[in-house]
Enzyme design. Sequence first.
Site: not given
Ligand code: NDP
Length: 275
Positions: A62, A66, A102
């Site tokens: 996690t 990753k 995932d």
């Molecule tokens: P990352 O940090 O890799 O990516 C974050 C993304 O969110 C980017 O595209 C970023 O945009 C965008 N973002 C962040 N804040 C905002 C905002 N205020 N408004 C619009 N866009 C925003 O995160 P992950 O991909 O690792 O995780 C994403 C979500 O998925 C999290 O909530 C995590 O907890 C959840 N998750 C759930 C899992 C499950 O098993 N249920 C497994 C893995 C993740 P930008 O590129 O512009 O910064």
Amino acid sequence: MSDRYAVIGNPIGFSKSPLIHSTFAKMTGQDLVYEAIEAPLGGFNARVDQFRTEGAKGLNITAPFKLDAFAYANELSESADRAGAANCLKFEGDRIIAENFDGIGLVRDITVNLGVKMAGRRVLMLGVGGAARGALLPFLRQEPSELVLVNRTLSKAVALAEEFAGCGPLIVSGYAELADLAEGYDVVVNATSASLRGEMPPLPGNVFRGSELAYELAYGKGLTPFLQAARAEGVAKLADGVGMLVEQAAEAFAWWRGVRPGTAQVIAELTVPLS
Ligand code: NDP
């Protein structure tokens, strides 16, 4: 001696994986122990080397490791290769095999547990971080009529879509452009991390017009701003990522042990009501 597995991350105290995998082991009669490892930042390789010398058979990975796990492996599955990240490793002698479950976990939760078809439907995915990346190929394999990627930083969405060019009907959009849409999306998936800070992506309400499902990847947070917006627009099915979490764990368990556990009981136990 029981076979050893673990989840590794930093921090790791919140992880539900030990509970999930111990329950799976009991349900299927598998003899294993599953622990949680907090590796220091920058210390992934050394900690995993140690775990392997102790005879470990596999790891779940996690945040924030990753990408480290992907680099540590010497064999990649297609999904790990495509995602550029690994959430699961299997150790077999000198082989270190990387997987990423995932995306398949998310698709199983949507299509099997929630009973929402993606084939022929219009799907909108918010965010293009690690989780969205892993979901792209499994989503496209469901053959949606279109999969629209929207991201705050548009250039990242464009770059990701270029990587997956030719894999299916992928379209990139900025948030502002969505306001001009005549019709909403059947399935809207929030793969941003905005909800972890109680924030809402700048999403116009019209995307939910006629939607069947609004899916929030974050879990255990109740009604996030995204889910509240979907509910206010009348979306019938709302879900958070607890099912995705348990389904990816079941995929990992089946890959390691050759037996797939049922998931309904564990999902029910871990579900925080959306109210
Ligand atoms: P990352 O940090 O890799 O990516 C974050 C993304 O969110 C980017 O595209 C970023 O945009 C965008 N973002 C962040 N804040 C905002 C905002 N205020 N408004 C619009 N866009 C925003 O995160 P992950 O991909 O690792 O995780 C994403 C979500 O998925 C999290 O909530 C995590 O907890 C959840 N998750 C759930 C899992 C499950 O098993 N249920 C497994 C893995 C993740 P930008 O590129 O512009 O910064």
